[in-house]
Structures are given as C-alpha cells and as structure tokens.
Design a protein around this motif. Structure first.
Motif, PDB file in Angstrom:
ATOM      1  N   ARG A 112       0.828  -1.210   0.000  1.00 28.07           N
ATOM      2  CA  ARG A 112       0.000   0.000   0.000  1.00 28.07           C
ATOM      3  C   ARG A 112       0.863   1.261   0.000  1.00 28.07           C
ATOM      4  O   ARG A 112       0.607   2.212  -0.752  1.00 28.07           O
ATOM      5  CB  ARG A 112      -0.920   0.004   1.214  1.00 28.07           C
ATOM      6  N   ASN A 113       1.877   1.265   0.856  1.00 23.01           N
ATOM      7  CA  ASN A 113       2.743   2.447   0.961  1.00 23.01           C
ATOM      8  C   ASN A 113       3.494   2.706  -0.340  1.00 23.01           C
ATOM      9  O   ASN A 113       3.613   3.853  -0.796  1.00 23.01           O
ATOM     10  CB  ASN A 113       3.735   2.278   2.117  1.00 23.01           C
ATOM     11  N   GLU A 114       3.998   1.639  -0.948  1.00 17.96           N
ATOM     12  CA  GLU A 114       4.740   1.795  -2.194  1.00 17.96           C
ATOM     13  C   GLU A 114       3.822   2.269  -3.320  1.00 17.96           C
ATOM     14  O   GLU A 114       4.185   3.146  -4.121  1.00 17.96           O
ATOM     15  CB  GLU A 114       5.405   0.477  -2.575  1.00 17.96           C
ATOM     16  N   ALA A 115       2.619   1.704  -3.377  1.00 14.05           N
ATOM     17  CA  ALA A 115       1.662   2.097  -4.423  1.00 14.05           C
ATOM     18  C   ALA A 115       1.231   3.545  -4.236  1.00 14.05           C
ATOM     19  O   ALA A 115       1.099   4.294  -5.206  1.00 14.05           O
ATOM     20  CB  ALA A 115       0.448   1.171  -4.399  1.00 14.05           C
ATOM     21  N   GLN A 116       1.005   3.955  -2.993  1.00  8.76           N
ATOM     22  CA  GLN A 116       0.594   5.330  -2.720  1.00  8.76           C
ATOM     23  C   GLN A 116       1.685   6.307  -3.144  1.00  8.76           C
ATOM     24  O   GLN A 116       1.411   7.349  -3.760  1.00  8.76           O
ATOM     25  CB  GLN A 116       0.287   5.502  -1.227  1.00  8.76           C
ATOM     26  N   ALA A 117       2.939   5.955  -2.826  1.00  3.71           N
ATOM     27  CA  ALA A 117       4.060   6.832  -3.175  1.00  3.71           C
ATOM     28  C   ALA A 117       4.272   6.900  -4.686  1.00  3.71           C
ATOM     29  O   ALA A 117       4.588   7.963  -5.240  1.00  3.71           O
ATOM     30  CB  ALA A 117       5.331   6.339  -2.489  1.00  3.71           C
ATOM     31  N   ALA A 118       4.092   5.776  -5.372  1.00  4.98           N
ATOM     32  CA  ALA A 118       4.377   5.722  -6.807  1.00  4.98           C
ATOM     33  C   ALA A 118       3.235   6.232  -7.666  1.00  4.98           C
ATOM     34  O   ALA A 118       3.463   6.882  -8.696  1.00  4.98           O
ATOM     35  CB  ALA A 118       4.720   4.283  -7.212  1.00  4.98           C
ATOM     36  N   PHE A 119       1.982   5.945  -7.250  1.00  5.54           N
ATOM     37  CA  PHE A 119       0.842   6.224  -8.131  1.00  5.54           C
ATOM     38  C   PHE A 119      -0.204   7.154  -7.523  1.00  5.54           C
ATOM     39  O   PHE A 119      -1.182   7.508  -8.194  1.00  5.54           O
ATOM     40  CB  PHE A 119       0.151   4.910  -8.534  1.00  5.54           C
ATOM     41  N   GLY A 120      -0.017   7.503  -6.229  1.00  2.00           N
ATOM     42  CA  GLY A 120      -1.023   8.317  -5.571  1.00  2.00           C
ATOM     43  C   GLY A 120      -2.289   7.551  -5.285  1.00  2.00           C
ATOM     44  O   GLY A 120      -3.344   8.126  -5.032  1.00  2.00           O
ATOM     45  N   ASN A 121      -2.210   6.221  -5.310  1.00  2.00           N
ATOM     46  CA  ASN A 121      -3.364   5.347  -5.074  1.00  2.00           C
ATOM     47  C   ASN A 121      -2.848   4.110  -4.347  1.00  2.00           C
ATOM     48  O   ASN A 121      -2.103   3.312  -4.920  1.00  2.00           O
ATOM     49  CB  ASN A 121      -4.018   4.972  -6.400  1.00  2.00           C
ATOM     50  N   GLY A 122      -3.229   3.972  -3.076  1.00  2.53           N
ATOM     51  CA  GLY A 122      -2.731   2.847  -2.276  1.00  2.53           C
ATOM     52  C   GLY A 122      -3.610   1.621  -2.314  1.00  2.53           C
ATOM     53  O   GLY A 122      -3.387   0.669  -1.560  1.00  2.53           O
TER      54      GLY A 122
END
Length: 448
Positions: free
Chosen positions: A185-195
């Motif tokens: 979740r954290n990586e997706a939020q940081a990369a795509f703005g969607n966790g």
C-alpha cells in the motif's frame, strides 16, 4: 488524415513515430527537455519545441507545456508513445478538450482499464480467465487473511494502479500478509497516488504472454498474435519474442480470442496489449491491459508485416483497419533485446555518459530502433534504454543465431550496455529450449 502530429515523448519511440509520420506524408512536431536538445528525435522532426528542464516532472510530464507546444505547432493530433503520459486519462481528456485528437483509446476506456481491479472485473464479465483472488480491493487486514486462506497461499498483493512491479508483494503465510499489505500500500501510494491493493493466488514460475490487439471506431477488432515476455529482471522485460515458444496451438488460439473479447467488451479503439500469465499446465490468466503501444511492438510488426504505428494513426483519424483477422498470418520468428545503458557486471548499475563511437548492427533480418549516435551523451534523467535490437528469421533457432551475431556487432564506446548479458542469456540451455519463465533470470543468474 492528419496533417501534423505532435509526439509527446522522447528517445527511440519518438524517432519511430516520426518515421511513420514521414511515410504517411504527415509533418511531425517533437518536444524535448533541455537535456534532450541533441537527441535524434529533435533532429529528425519537422519542428521541435523545448518544454522544460531535464527532469521528467519539469518537461515530459508537464501537460500545460505539451499542450502549449501543440498549439504553437498547430497540430491535429498528439501521439503519446509509451511511458510518461501515455496512459494518463487526464492528459487524454485535456488533449481532446483542447482540440487535438489523442492517438489512443478514449479517456473512459483508458481510465477503466488503467485500474487493475476494474479491469479484472471487466475480464470476468467477458469470460476472460482470471487468477483466483479477492472480490475487489482489500480494505481490512482481517478480511485479507480470510480471503487468502480461501484462495490458498502463497498470495500476490497487487496495486490496482500503475505497473512495473511497484506495489506488488508475495505473502507465503498469514503471518507475512499484514506486513506485506502495508508495504504494498505504501509503495503504491508513493508511486501512483493510489494505495488500493487486491489479492490474487500467486502462481509460481509462470510465463508472461501478451496479445497485441488493435480496434477501430467501426467495430472491427483484430489480434496480431501473441508475444512471450518471460525473460525479466525485477518485473522489467529484457527479451521479447513472437510467437511464444512451446505454447500449444489450441492455447494460442484461445488466448488470442480471449484478448479480443476483452478489448471488444471495453468499447476500446486503437492499439492495446492484453497481458496474461501462463502456468505450468499451459492455462492462462488475465493480468492487465496496456492501453498504448508497447516497447516490444516491433516483434509483432516483423511476424505480421503490419506497421502498428501507422495503423494507430489511421484508426485515430477515423479510418477502418487496413486488414481483417483472416488476412493476418504468422511469418517466421522475431526476437527483441532491449539494449540499456547499464553495467551488468555491477548489478546493472545505470551507465549514462558520452558515446564516443557508435555502430549499429545490420544485415538481413536485423533492425535497430534507437535515438543514439556517436557523440551523443546519454542523459541520467530517464529510462536507461538506448535502443531495441530486433531480428526476424525463418524460425526461432535462426533468430537466436542472428541475434547473437547482431549483439556482437554493437559498438558503444564510452558506456557499458546490457548487450553482453543478452548474449549469455541466449546461450543458456533453458532459453534455447524455450522453457524459461519469469523467474528464469533471477534463478539462473544470481546477482544479475
């Protein structure tokens, strides 16, 4: 037909699109960052406009600057290439609302397919096989554990947005799952703005097989057969080929038909790639749709004789596809190696810098798509790929032989490239037999 097209990209794909435009009698407009002022795509285009500084965020991702360049250049359409803004539905909408045709699918289709969870639901609705997984996004860790137990460990946590392996984690047990969910979740939020994430059963040692599809605005949808992209490192493709080796004829037919159903059901037009994983029983499962042209599109062009970029442009202008499904045949075998400015002996460390001397391989059946030349400095700000080496031969055995010969001819004095590593891979018995999977590189070339 369009009179003038802006290419919202750089490097080899920009050169590729410029060439297609020239053959269609269309003027081309390039955009470039200050770091790319000397790039070949800038030199080949009919016009070129600087859109900002070296970083992508200051240039190739600046929607307002690209639209301004399109207005100054008085273009009819914008081709996004791949990467950067190519799958950005907002950019797609801005292009159209500003009076420029976007050479790709509609913003609605792009947005739906860009969300992997939504795309998965669409696949199910169109009878396209999917890996057993969660019913929608995972919001609660306790529910995730229950779902994982139902579908069976190990499980794969996948980000609903983006790609490139970001926001993906494998959990072997329930104890692993909570921490893996947090990381994903954290990586997706940081990369795509969607966790947002969802779960799928983790299939060990799969092959990665994708199908090239193109559709027009008149209801015609055709597949151009499949490609195998199983040679990967850290979820990044290294070698692609078509057709896929050792795929039974009935499965080959079924996977291509499934891809057509997926695209037809999405009310989609223009080029798309439907990606699947294939297990050890040759059963295939939907992964995602890439709503753009792919890096590896040349291997499909070589085995079919279809110029996919020209076809994209024609479709976007309102024309019907220039062929029907029955017109398409597989001719020979094609293979592509992505040549990156990286040092394989130093854990593939990026190696930008001045190319003092450059020589591109040639000969019968050899194609090298690139934007570099002797005296060109590879900038450190972007993807490290400097070219794509493609061969087309009568069969796979000859394709491997020709590819090895061509790899040996590449000269890039001043920087290291991945060409020597590709040669090693091509000699490995597992690859020669066509029995490799997505874990092949990390399993056989530890540390590479």
């Amino acid at each position: 037909m369009f009179q003038k097209i802006l290419i919202a990209n750089r490097g080899e794909i920009a050169v590729r699109i410029i060439r297609a435009c020239r053959e269609l009698g269309i003027q081309s407009v390039a955009v470039y960052s200050t770091a790319d002022a000397d790039s070949m795509h800038v030199q080949l285009a009919d016009e070129a406009y600087c859109v900002g500084g070296p970083k992508s965020a200051d240039s190739y991702l600046k929607i307002d600057q690209i639209i301004a360049a399109a207005e100054v250049g008085d273009v009819d359409a914008i081709h996004p290439g791949y990467g950067f803004l190519a799958e950005n539905a907002h950019f797609n909408e801005v292009c159209r609302s500003s009076g420029f045709e976007f050479i790709g699918p509609s913003p609605t289709a792009m947005e739906k397919l860009g969300d992997k969870n939504t795309a998965r639901s669409m696949a199910i609705a169109n009878e396209v096989p999917v890996v057993p997984g969660s019913d929608g996004l995972i919001e609660d860790d306790a529910a995730a554990i229950e779902t994982a137990k139902e579908i069976g460990f190990p499980v794969l946590i996948k980000a609903t947005a983006g790609g490139g392996g970001k926001g993906m984690r494998v959990a072997e047990t329930a104890d692993d799952l909570e921490n893996a969910l947090s990381q994903a979740r954290n990586e997706a939020q940081a990369a795509f703005g969607n966790g947002g994430v969802y779960l799928e059963r983790y299939i060990t040692s799969p092959r990665h097989v994708e199908v090239q599809v193109i559709a027009d605005h008149h209801g015609n949808v055709c597949h151009l057969f499949e490609r195998d992209c199983s040679v990967q490192r850290r979820h990044q493709k290294l070698i692609e080929e078509a057709p896929s080796p050792n795929l039974p004829a009935d499965k080959r037919k079924a996977i291509c038909e499934a891809a057509v159903r997926m695209i037809r059901g999405a009310d989609y037009s223009n080029a798309a790639t439907v990606e699947f994983i294939v297990d050890q029983n040759d059963d295939f499962f939907f992964i995602e749709v890439n709503a753009r042209i792919q890096v590896e599109h040349p291997v499909t062009e070589m085995i079919t004789g279809v110029d996919l970029i020209k076809e994209q442009i024609r479709v976007a202008s309102g024309e019907k596809l220039s062929f029907k499904q029955d017109d398409l045949k597989v001719i020979g075998h094609a293979m592509e190696c992505r040549i990156n400015a990286e040092n394989p002996d130093k854990n593939f460390m990026p190696n930008p810098g001045l190319i003092k001397k450059f020589y591109a391989p040639g000969g019968l059946g050899v194609r090298f798509d690139s934007h570099v030349y002797g005296g060109y400095s590879v900038p450190p700000h972007y993807d490290s790929m400097i070219g794509k080496l493609i061969v087309h031969c009568v069969d796979r055995e000859q394709a491997i032989i020709t590819m090895r010969r061509a790899l040996a001819e590449i000269v890039t004095d001043g920087i290291s490239t991945t060409a020597p590593f590709h040669d090693v891979v091509l000699q490995h018995p597992t690859f020669v037999e066509g029995k490799h999977d997505t874990k092949f590189v990390e399993r056989e070339f530890t540390g590479k």
